[in-house]
Every structure is written in C-alpha cells, then in structure tokens.
Enzyme design. Structure first.
Site, PDB file in Angstrom:
ATOM      1  N   LYS A 106       0.819  -1.211   0.000  1.00  0.00           N
ATOM      2  CA  LYS A 106       0.000   0.000   0.000  1.00  0.00           C
ATOM      3  C   LYS A 106       0.852   1.260   0.000  1.00  0.00           C
ATOM      4  O   LYS A 106       0.488   2.243  -0.614  1.00  0.00           O
ATOM      5  CB  LYS A 106      -0.898   0.040   1.249  1.00  0.00           C
ATOM      6  N   GLY A 129       2.367  -0.554   8.826  1.00  0.00           N
ATOM      7  CA  GLY A 129       3.734  -0.222   8.426  1.00  0.00           C
ATOM      8  C   GLY A 129       3.768   0.022   6.935  1.00  0.00           C
ATOM      9  O   GLY A 129       3.472  -0.867   6.165  1.00  0.00           O
ATOM     10  N   GLN A 166      -3.922  -2.057   7.362  1.00  0.00           N
ATOM     11  CA  GLN A 166      -4.312  -3.474   7.428  1.00  0.00           C
ATOM     12  C   GLN A 166      -5.132  -3.828   6.171  1.00  0.00           C
ATOM     13  O   GLN A 166      -4.824  -3.306   5.117  1.00  0.00           O
ATOM     14  CB  GLN A 166      -5.059  -3.818   8.713  1.00  0.00           C
ATOM     15  N   GLY A 197       9.083  -7.125  11.899  1.00  0.00           N
ATOM     16  CA  GLY A 197      10.199  -7.880  11.329  1.00  0.00           C
ATOM     17  C   GLY A 197       9.910  -9.364  11.206  1.00  0.00           C
ATOM     18  O   GLY A 197      10.779 -10.154  10.847  1.00  0.00           O
ATOM     19  N   SER A 251       1.534  -2.471 -10.163  1.00  0.00           N
ATOM     20  CA  SER A 251       2.815  -1.968  -9.684  1.00  0.00           C
ATOM     21  C   SER A 251       3.873  -3.021 -10.003  1.00  0.00           C
ATOM     22  O   SER A 251       3.687  -4.202  -9.701  1.00  0.00           O
ATOM     23  CB  SER A 251       2.697  -1.715  -8.183  1.00  0.00           C
TER      24      SER A 251
END
Ligand code: IMP
Length: 429
Positions: free
Chosen positions: A16, A40, A223, A301, A412
C-alpha cells in the site's frame, strides 16, 4: 473532483505504501481513518526509504496529513516517528499534520495488556503486533478511553485515569502482570499536552471545507479487509473496521465523500500472525515467494507466511470493502515460475464453496480449490505499460479480474514509484 479511498484486499502488507504515495502525489489531503502504529508503510522516494506507521503517507509528498478519529494514537510512537522523519529532512508540524481532537490515545498500559494476554493465550495466540491496538479500541467502545482533547482538561484527565486504572489493573492482576500507578501516567499525559495539542482540531470541519473547495482527498486504509474486525477471519483480525465504509465514520465525513475505492492486492498472498490461510505454501515455492518478495513485516520484522493468489478471498474482500478497482502489486515476484495456481474456492467437509465460511473450525478446515495457469519466462519488473508485459502475465492479470469481479486499474511492477501501470487517473471521477 472525486476522492479516493485505498484499502488492503488481503491480509495487509499488499504494498500500500507505494500506491498510496503515488496517489498522494495527486491528492491534496491524505487521511488515516483507522488502525494505529500496527500499520507499516514503506515509501521509497529517490534514494530515501521512509518507514511510516502512523503518519499519513502524503506527508512525504508535502501534502496535508490528517489523522482521523477512527485511529488509535500512541503519542510516543507519533512523536518518535516525527523525530525520525525530521532527521531524514522532512518538515512535520501543525502546519501539515492535523489530528482529530477526539482520537483515543494508546497509553503504556495498552501494550502491556496486549502482550500479557497474548502470553496467556499460549499456543492460541492471535499474533498481534503487541502495540496495544486491541485494548485501546476496547477502551474506546467501553467509554473509558483518554482522548486527545482530554489533555486540555487536567481534572477530566485525572478522573478518567482513575476509571481506566480500575479496569486495567484488575485485568493485569488476573493475568499476573505488573500494575500501573496513576501519578506517573498523569505526569506523562500532562507533559505530552503541550506537544500534542497544537496538532488537535475538529478535523471533520477542515474536511468539510476541503470538500466544498473541491480539494482532492485520499483516504489511506491500513491493514486489510480480511483483518477487519467484523468481516475478517475473526478472531485472527485487528480491532478496527478496515473496509472503505469506515473512512467516513473514522474521519467524520459522509459516505458520499469517499469516492472511488481502490483495493490493493499482491499478485500472490501473504499473512503475518496466526489464522486461516487456505492457499498457504509450505514448500520451496512459498520460500521463493518470501525471498523474492522480501516478505518480512515492516513493523515487527516477522517472516510473512506466503501462498498462491486467493481469488475467492479477494472477491469476498471486493464485495465487503466496496472495492471498485484493484491495484495489483509485486507481479514481478512471480517472474520465472513455470506454473501458477489461483485459489478459486474452497472445499470444506466435502462441500465446495466460493467464499470463506464464517466459523473458526470451518475456516481452519477450508482446503483450496486451484486453477492452474502457465507461468511466464520474461520479466515484468519495471514495466510501465501492458505492452511491456509477457503475454502470459497479461493473461494472469485478466483471469484475476474475471475471478474477483473487479477491474485491475493499476499495476505496480517494482518498489519504484514510477514503475506503475495506471489505466486512468483515479481522481478523475
Ligand atoms: P493487532 O492489530 O496488533 O491487534 O494485530 C492483529 C492481527 O493483525 C495480527 O495478525 C497482526 O499481524 C495483523 N496486523 C496488524 N497490522 C498489520 C499490518 O499493518 N499488516 C499486516 N498485518 C497486520
């Protein structure tokens, strides 16, 4: 002039950040309407990489960023993120960031409860980000939340802290976790007041005025639909509504203000945290997708689980989320695979269905029904037009459009913002 809302159409991490950045460069205001610093977004701009969790992505493009009332705001996370992007040379201040005065705050007791509860769940973890998102939304609905505007009223703050601590310390006691004292929390909030209040305002008024002036607004979802608290794979979901309808309630505009709804989906599927994932791969192809797609969570992570594109699920997300056009990302990760599979439905207890069943047991038992397609030998990396794509890659995209019942409006083809195939300007209405 139309507005645009962007939401995830899978389980998050669809790329996103890049798409929102591309759209933000065409918008004038970018609004976050749900979630918090569990999100994130990675933005690559020239030689700089920005990792944003809470700040609306438009900030990077010099646009006005708005944090709506539907977000849960961790003051430390916000101030930390502002300091970090300032170090990278961005200007962030009350002139380009406005925050809804009614936004609920995440306090240190929220991550403490989130983490204590996850520990207590043992093997049945939700796999939350541990950032206190769920407990903060619970307090909002439970009418106990400390909101940004409360920082301007020390007496209100003190009384509300008493109520909040009564609730939280009872829970933390039950969970055997350390308790919280009022005085340091009150001191902390009073110290935060002068830092945060300059950003606070009734953002609904600003958005109303912006609409009247015909300014382009981008609503930036976090999300994704399958993590929506109502419509996702409950209870393995986040605690907010991630569907486009919530852009209205979460920022204080009417439903007619949302405009075009774009759903972002990866050309395959990933998920972090626990929960059902029918098309998950536990083999070398899954590993390869993870490596080529660099599938590690931006926030935690954690290694992401990888699998085939689940068209049945994305179709469901398209319907639930009000998605009018799809943005397909990371097609290049599939380059060179001989054979591709697309999940087109599920088999549950011998019964075939074209949507995920609602029950936990049935969702866990759902087996994918696959359609197999030939892969492509050439590269899609960096393509900027359909003509540059291998014919078989175009066929894959077209098949996805048919299956999910939505047109692919953008593709993309690399992390670079300019490697985007856009079929039309989403703001054109
Ligand atoms: P929470 O939002 O921290 O409560 O986590 C609930 C679930 O949502 C967990 O499975 C998380 O991994 C997932 N989740 C939350 N935010 C994101 C995101 O931005 N991307 C992908 N998964 C997320």
């Amino acid at each position: 002039m139309a507005n645009v809302a962007v939401i995830g159409a899978q389980w998050g991490d669809e790329g996103k950040g890049k798409v929102v950045d591309w759209l933000a460069s065409r918008a004038e205001i970018v609004v976050r309407f749900q979630g918090g610093h569990n999100a994130g977004h990675t933005l690559v701009v020239g030689d700089k990489t920005y990792k944003l969790s809470l700040l609306p992505s438009g900030i990077v493009r010099g646009k006005l960023g708005v944090i709506g009332n539907g977000v849960v705001l961790d003051p430390d996370a916000l101030l930390g993120e502002i300091a970090k992007v300032r170090e990278q040379g961005l200007e962030v201040g009350p002139h380009n960031l406005r925050i809804a005065d009614t936004v609920p705050l995440i306090l240190p007791l929220h991550p403490a409860l989130d983490q204590a509860r996850e520990r207590a769940r043992g093997g049945d973890k939700i796999g939350t980000t541990g950032r206190g998102i769920g407990p903060a939304y619970e307090d909002k609905v439970g009418r106990r939340a400390i909101r940004l505007c409360d920082l301007a009223e020390p007496e209100t703050l003190s009384a509300k802290l008493d109520e909040l601590l009564l609730h939280h310390n009872a829970l933390l006691t039950g969970l055997g976790a350390p308790l919280f004292d009022k005085a340091p929390l009150l001191d902390k909030l009073l110290a935060l007041a002068p830092l945060l209040l300059p950003y606070a305002e009734p953002v609904w008024e600003r958005l109303d005025a912006a609409r009247k002036e015909g300014r382009r607004i981008l609503f930036e979802g976090a999300q994704a639909v399958m993590l929506d608290v109502d419509h996702g794979t409950y209870p393995y979901v986040t605690s907010s509504n991630t569907v486009a309808g919530n852009a209205a309630a979460g920022s204080g505009v009417g439903p007619d203000a949302i405009g075009l709804v774009l759903g972002i989906a990866k050309a395959y599927a990933t998920r972090v945290g626990s929960g059902p994932f029918p098309s998950e791969l536990h083999d070398a192809i899954g590993e390869r997708l993870g490596e080529r797609g660099r599938e590690f969570g931006t926030v935690t992570g954690r290694k992401r689980r990888c699998g085939w594109f689940d068209a049945a699920m994305v179709r469901q997300a398209v319907k639930l989320g009000g998605v009018q056009g799809l943005v397909l990302t990371k097609l290049d990760v599939l380059d060179g695979l001989e054979e591709l599979k697309i999940c087109v439905g599920y088999r549950v207890d011998g019964q075939e269905m074209n949507r995920l069943p609602p029950g936990m047991k049935a969702q866990a038992a759902a087996e994918p029904i696959y359609e197999v397609m030939e892969g492509w030998a050439g590269s899609t990396m960096g393509a900027r037009s359909y003509a540059e794509l291998p014919a078989q890659a175009v066929k894959y995209v077209r098949r996805i459009e048919e299956l999910v019942e939505a047109p692919v409006m953008m593709l993309s083809t690399s992390p670079d913002r300019d490697d985007t195939i856009a079929l039309r300007d989403p703001f054109a209405g």
